[in-house]
Design a protein around this motif. Sequence first.
Motif, short mmCIF file in Angstrom:
data_model
loop_
_atom_site.label_atom_id
_atom_site.label_comp_id
_atom_site.label_asym_id
_atom_site.label_seq_id
_atom_site.Cartn_x
_atom_site.Cartn_y
_atom_site.Cartn_z
N UNK A 123 63.25 -12.67 77.67
CA UNK A 123 63.10 -13.77 78.62
C UNK A 123 62.81 -13.19 80.00
N UNK A 124 61.68 -13.54 80.56
CA UNK A 124 61.23 -12.97 81.83
C UNK A 124 60.88 -14.10 82.80
N UNK A 125 60.66 -13.74 84.06
CA UNK A 125 60.19 -14.69 85.06
C UNK A 125 58.82 -14.25 85.54
N UNK A 126 57.90 -15.21 85.63
CA UNK A 126 56.53 -14.94 86.05
C UNK A 126 56.24 -15.72 87.33
N UNK A 127 55.64 -15.03 88.31
CA UNK A 127 55.13 -15.68 89.52
C UNK A 127 53.62 -15.48 89.54
N UNK A 128 52.87 -16.59 89.58
CA UNK A 128 51.42 -16.45 89.57
C UNK A 128 50.78 -16.77 90.92
N UNK A 129 51.61 -16.95 91.95
CA UNK A 129 51.10 -17.27 93.27
C UNK A 129 51.19 -18.74 93.59
N UNK A 130 51.27 -19.59 92.57
CA UNK A 130 51.45 -21.03 92.76
C UNK A 130 52.75 -21.48 92.10
N UNK A 131 52.94 -21.10 90.85
CA UNK A 131 54.11 -21.50 90.09
C UNK A 131 54.98 -20.27 89.79
N UNK A 139 53.45 -11.43 89.35
CA UNK A 139 54.71 -10.70 89.52
C UNK A 139 55.57 -10.98 88.29
N UNK A 140 55.99 -9.91 87.64
CA UNK A 140 56.79 -10.00 86.43
C UNK A 140 58.20 -9.50 86.73
N UNK A 141 59.18 -10.38 86.54
CA UNK A 141 60.58 -9.98 86.75
C UNK A 141 61.26 -9.88 85.40
N UNK A 200 51.97 -10.53 98.18
CA UNK A 200 51.70 -11.54 97.16
C UNK A 200 52.46 -12.83 97.49
N UNK A 201 53.74 -12.72 97.76
CA UNK A 201 54.57 -13.90 98.02
C UNK A 201 54.22 -14.55 99.35
N UNK A 202 53.80 -13.77 100.32
CA UNK A 202 53.48 -14.32 101.64
C UNK A 202 52.13 -15.03 101.65
N UNK A 203 51.27 -14.71 100.69
CA UNK A 203 49.89 -15.22 100.72
C UNK A 203 49.51 -15.98 99.46
#
Length: 275
Positions: free
Chosen positions: A80-88, A31-33, A13-16
Amino acid sequence: MPNEFNQKIIEEFRANGGRVGGPFEGGRLLLLTTTGARSGAPHTTPVGYLPDEERVLVIASAAGAPKHPDWFRNLVANPRVTVEDGVFTYEAEAVVLQGDERDRVFARAVEADPGWGAYQAKTTRVIPVVALTPVAGGPPQASSPGAALKAVHDAFRRELALIRKEIAESGASLGAQLRVNCLTVCQGLHNHHTGEDGTMFPYLAEHHPALGPALERLHQEHQKVAALLDALQTVVTAEDADPRSVLREVERLTDELESHLTYEEEQLIPILDAS
């Protein structure tokens, strides 16, 4: 899912830029942290999501297991969580939906994908639905300003392609979640173009006067796209929305937008990356 399996998805996910293969290819994944309820350590998990205009929704199905997944227990303890959507990558506040709101949203999810209903049928627990609302964020995760612009554009391209596929497979009626998907991408495009018109284009016009004709064309194309967004929203919000009519409007929007995005990338990426 085993941690090793999750880790491979996270790395891909992070590489692409949010794109993965295998069982999640072509789906909506983030990605949910979360912060460990007992350990206090960060834990990252790939999770499917549903668009919901200014927020996203995740469902703690655990494939119908008898217990809630760890990430859900973590966010209940630390919302409070961190979200990665592939762009932000952004911080979000997690809220567990309750009562009628939870039931409406879950029914919407089941209508879009009966697999959610199958998971609920396997367990006696009520599968939770969680809303993730952004509270703090930053610029796109990219190697350069030009790459950031391309990443944002590609995210819109992927979402519209997925919506076209969903409409084509929707049958005789337009489901509630599919309506929300369409309205969410409309709002996202409106916000993106408003930001460009108000910030990026004036900056480029001031520092690169030779771009004037290109920026004027891009501004005019924003107005064309805005009219197509209005038309799409009109057919989507009609009580008896016809999927064929919605698909035609999505295809009109996609064609105009692709031409616009391609021209913008050709004109602006070299300037952005040379600055």
